[in-house]
Design a protein around this motif. Structure first.
Motif, PDB file in Angstrom:
ATOM      1  N   PRO A 235      36.731  31.883  36.089  1.00 33.77           N
ATOM      2  CA  PRO A 235      37.812  30.898  36.251  1.00 33.77           C
ATOM      3  C   PRO A 235      39.210  31.450  36.017  1.00 33.77           C
ATOM      4  CG  PRO A 235      36.524  30.450  34.270  1.00 33.77           C
ATOM      5  CD  PRO A 235      35.771  31.481  35.045  1.00 33.77           C
ATOM      6  N   ASP A 236      39.327  32.592  35.353  1.00 32.03           N
ATOM      7  CA  ASP A 236      40.656  33.149  35.129  1.00 32.03           C
ATOM      8  C   ASP A 236      41.100  34.050  36.278  1.00 32.03           C
ATOM      9  OD1 ASP A 236      38.751  35.070  34.531  1.00 32.03           O
ATOM     10  OD2 ASP A 236      39.971  36.043  32.989  1.00 32.03           O
ATOM     11  N   ALA A 237      40.254  34.168  37.319  1.00 33.29           N
ATOM     12  CA  ALA A 237      40.583  35.018  38.464  1.00 33.29           C
ATOM     13  C   ALA A 237      40.884  34.167  39.689  1.00 33.29           C
ATOM     14  CB  ALA A 237      39.426  35.971  38.764  1.00 33.29           C
ATOM     15  N   HIS A 238      41.855  34.596  40.463  1.00 39.22           N
ATOM     16  CA  HIS A 238      42.229  33.913  41.700  1.00 39.22           C
ATOM     17  C   HIS A 238      42.194  34.957  42.814  1.00 39.22           C
ATOM     18  CE1 HIS A 238      45.242  30.972  43.817  1.00 39.22           C
ATOM     19  NE2 HIS A 238      44.275  31.374  44.611  1.00 39.22           N
ATOM     20  N   VAL A 239      41.105  34.962  43.579  1.00 41.54           N
ATOM     21  CA  VAL A 239      40.968  35.892  44.699  1.00 41.54           C
ATOM     22  C   VAL A 239      41.724  35.306  45.880  1.00 41.54           C
ATOM     23  CG1 VAL A 239      39.372  37.106  46.220  1.00 41.54           C
ATOM     24  CG2 VAL A 239      38.700  36.598  43.859  1.00 41.54           C
TER      25      VAL A 239
END
Length: 222
Positions: free
Chosen positions: A209-213
């Motif tokens: 959830p802390d990653a935005h691809v």
């Protein structure tokens, strides 16, 4: 389980995406009614939603029951092989209606549900959305427009994750039609498999959830 709405699920890539997400998501399969769609839904325990992206007036009513949605995957698309001088206005209109306007209409209709879940919108774009592809005039223009919409959505809805996926050529009937138009020999072994692209989609959707691809570019290995 989290929910995922997939457009164009009855096609080669759409069904591969559904297979890849079925273990982790409750699936909503949005497309025109067909035996193939019903079979896929039955096999995966998914729900079908009668969706026609060219009929934008009907879209809000179709998806009204959805009040929270974790993932929306725009996979449906239209393509007419042809260079600019060979294309027709009707082909351009259909391509834009399905690939761009339909995607916008569905996103707007589901935006409250996506906001409620702090959800994720995935656009299956194309290499043609990064660089013009000869023989695909209207398709290329639509994919550039779709990329612009994705970028605008990401800027305007910071609570959402928005991913554009740009695969190279995939072994699907659409690609077979394009190769025939080009006068070449269709060899699926030289193309990306739908299952390979679906793994990238699932990877982006299931990222921590802390990653935005934001963007994925995939090309066949040669």
């Amino acid at each position: 389980m989290p929910t995922a709405f997939i457009t164009g699920p009855a096609g080669g890539l759409g069904s591969a995406i559904a297979d890849a997400l079925a273990p982790t998501h409750t699936l909503f399969l949005g497309g025109r009614p067909s035996a193939r769609l019903d079979e896929l839904a039955a096999r995966l325990g998914a729900t079908t939603w009668p969706l026609d992206l060219a009929d934008t007036d009907s879209i809000p009513t179709v998806v009204e029951p959805i009040d929270e949605l974790d993932v929306l995957i725009h996979n449906a698309g239209a393509s007419f092989p042809g260079r600019v001088a060979e294309s027709t206005v009707d082909e351009w209109r259909t391509t834009m209606e399905v690939n761009v306007i339909g995607a916008v209409a569905l996103t707007l209709a589901l935006l409250p549900a996506l906001r409620a879940a702090r959800g994720h919108v995935v656009f299956i774009n194309s290499g043609a959305g990064l660089r013009a592809s000869p023989g695909l005039a209207s398709y290329t223009a639509s994919k550039f427009a779709l990329r612009g919409f994705a970028d605008s959505l990401r800027d305007d809805e910071p609570a959402l994750r928005v991913t554009s996926i740009h695969p190279g050529r995939i072994a699907t009937p659409m690609q077979e039609e394009l190769v025939a138009y080009e006068g070449g020999q269709y060899d699926p072994s030289r193309l990306l498999s739908p299952e390979t692209v679906a793994k990238f989609v699932a990877g982006a959707v299931n990222a921590p959830p802390d990653a935005h691809v934001r963007e994925i570019i995939i090309r066949p290995r040669r």
